[in-house]
Motif scaffolding. Structure first.
Motif, mmCIF file in Angstrom:
data_model
loop_
_atom_site.group_PDB
_atom_site.id
_atom_site.type_symbol
_atom_site.label_atom_id
_atom_site.label_comp_id
_atom_site.label_asym_id
_atom_site.label_seq_id
_atom_site.Cartn_x
_atom_site.Cartn_y
_atom_site.Cartn_z
ATOM 1 N N UNK A 42 -0.961 -32.938 -22.355
ATOM 2 C CA UNK A 42 -1.998 -32.210 -21.632
ATOM 3 C C UNK A 42 -2.511 -30.996 -22.419
ATOM 4 N N UNK A 43 -3.591 -30.424 -21.931
ATOM 5 C CA UNK A 43 -4.316 -29.363 -22.637
ATOM 6 C C UNK A 43 -3.425 -28.178 -22.989
ATOM 7 N N UNK A 101 3.226 -30.724 -18.478
ATOM 8 C CA UNK A 101 2.543 -30.646 -19.775
ATOM 9 C C UNK A 101 2.438 -32.003 -20.459
ATOM 10 N N UNK A 102 3.130 -32.987 -19.910
ATOM 11 C CA UNK A 102 3.088 -34.364 -20.399
ATOM 12 C C UNK A 102 2.987 -35.284 -19.184
ATOM 13 N N UNK A 103 2.127 -36.294 -19.271
ATOM 14 C CA UNK A 103 2.061 -37.316 -18.228
ATOM 15 C C UNK A 103 2.260 -38.697 -18.853
ATOM 16 N N UNK A 135 11.191 -34.377 -21.896
ATOM 17 C CA UNK A 135 11.409 -34.444 -20.448
ATOM 18 C C UNK A 135 11.123 -33.087 -19.805
ATOM 19 N N UNK A 136 11.528 -32.018 -20.483
ATOM 20 C CA UNK A 136 11.257 -30.674 -19.958
ATOM 21 C C UNK A 136 9.754 -30.429 -19.870
ATOM 22 N N UNK A 137 9.005 -30.851 -20.898
ATOM 23 C CA UNK A 137 7.539 -30.723 -20.865
ATOM 24 C C UNK A 137 6.956 -31.539 -19.714
ATOM 25 N N UNK A 138 7.503 -32.728 -19.492
ATOM 26 C CA UNK A 138 7.016 -33.581 -18.408
ATOM 27 C C UNK A 138 7.257 -32.916 -17.045
ATOM 28 N N UNK A 139 8.406 -32.318 -16.872
ATOM 29 C CA UNK A 139 8.728 -31.658 -15.601
ATOM 30 C C UNK A 139 7.805 -30.463 -15.339
ATOM 31 N N UNK A 140 7.305 -29.856 -16.409
ATOM 32 C CA UNK A 140 6.385 -28.724 -16.266
ATOM 33 C C UNK A 140 4.931 -29.179 -16.166
#
Length: 271
Positions: free
Chosen positions: A123-124, A149-151, A142-147
């Motif tokens: 994500x942006x 920031x990743x889909x 996974x941490x980025x996904x939980x925030x």
């Protein structure tokens, strides 16, 4: 199997550098990388030149044409004609490959099929900082996904023991990560250069591959790339492109007239 990777780009040299870095750090290197440049400024040429110098084991070539608007189909064809691999991977210049990307494509390639790869969306908020090193750190991803920031995070885990899926559906067709046997691309005459502007050139290619009696293979946990966020492309020509797609679907033909070979001129173009 000799693999040529076609990397399509337009004025995103920072993203292109990340993609090339990822391709040069694969568990299995491709035969060659060909940057298909849809009319970028000199900054892109400089990046390609710098990366080529630092890549003695994998040649990087630069194929460019004039900037006359979005002509992804045409520049991909030009790159394909310059390629020499018997298997061709189409990858976008803002899609960073996982380090097993080439190895996975090799494993999943099968005669009678083309392959549709998957993508994780960066994500942006994260896209500027994200690079190839991030793709190797699953807990960090996974941490980025939980925030948020990743889909598309379900593609993050590599599971090579899961079988590939065979389909002939039209949803999910994206040329940012696709694989083809060279002979099949030439049989259908490559990408259709009638497409000008963003949209549907990859769907139309898939329709003609289906009409050529190929099926599609895909795998949710292999051959994954990380697609960096970007502004939405101009969709001015989408209605016209939709009509071209519909005509091909209705006609059931597999070969386009304006592709790798100009059928009207009965000969290969010289670029």
């Amino acid at each position: 199997m000799n693999i040529s990777v076609i990397v399509t780009t337009y004025n995103r040299p920072d993203s292109l550098e990340k993609v090339l870095e990822g391709l040069l750090h694969q568990t299995v290197l491709p035969l060659e990388i060909i940057v298909a440049d849809d009319g970028s400024t000199l900054e892109t040429a400089h990046i390609v030149e710098q990366m080529a110098v630092s890549s003695p084991d994998c040649p990087i070539h630069h194929v460019r044409h004039e900037d006359l608007g979005f002509r992804a189909a045409e520049i991909r064809n030009k790159a394909i004609l310059k390629s020499s691999g018997d298997y061709i991977i189409s990858l976008d210049g803002d899609c960073i490959p996982d380090r097993h990307f080439i190895q996975d494509h090799c494993q999943l390639a099968k005669p009678g099929y083309f392959f549709q790869g998957k993508r994780v969306l960066v994500e942006k908020a994260l896209q500027d900082a994200f690079n190839f090193s991030h793709t190797q750190k699953i807990l960090r991803l996974i941490a980025h996904a939980l925030k948020g920031e990743i889909s598309n995070a379900h593609h993050l885990v590599r599971l090579p023991f899961v079988p590939a899926v065979t389909t002939t559906r039209m949803t999910g067709i994206r040329s940012c990560n696709m694989g083809f046997f060279r002979k099949d691309l030439f049989a259908i005459n490559g990408f259709n250069q009638a497409f000008q502007g963003w949209g549907r050139e990859d769907s139309e290619l898939a329709v003609r591959l289906y009409n050529y009696r190929l099926k599609r293979r895909e795998h949710p946990f292999m051959a994954v790339c990380f697609h960096l966020w970007h502004e939405e492309n101009d969709r001015t020509n989408l209605e016209k492109n939709d009509q071209i797609l519909k005509e091909v679907m209705d006609a059931g033909r597999y070969r386009c007239a304006d592709g790798l070979v100009d059928d009207d001129a009965e000969g290969k173009r010289q670029y």
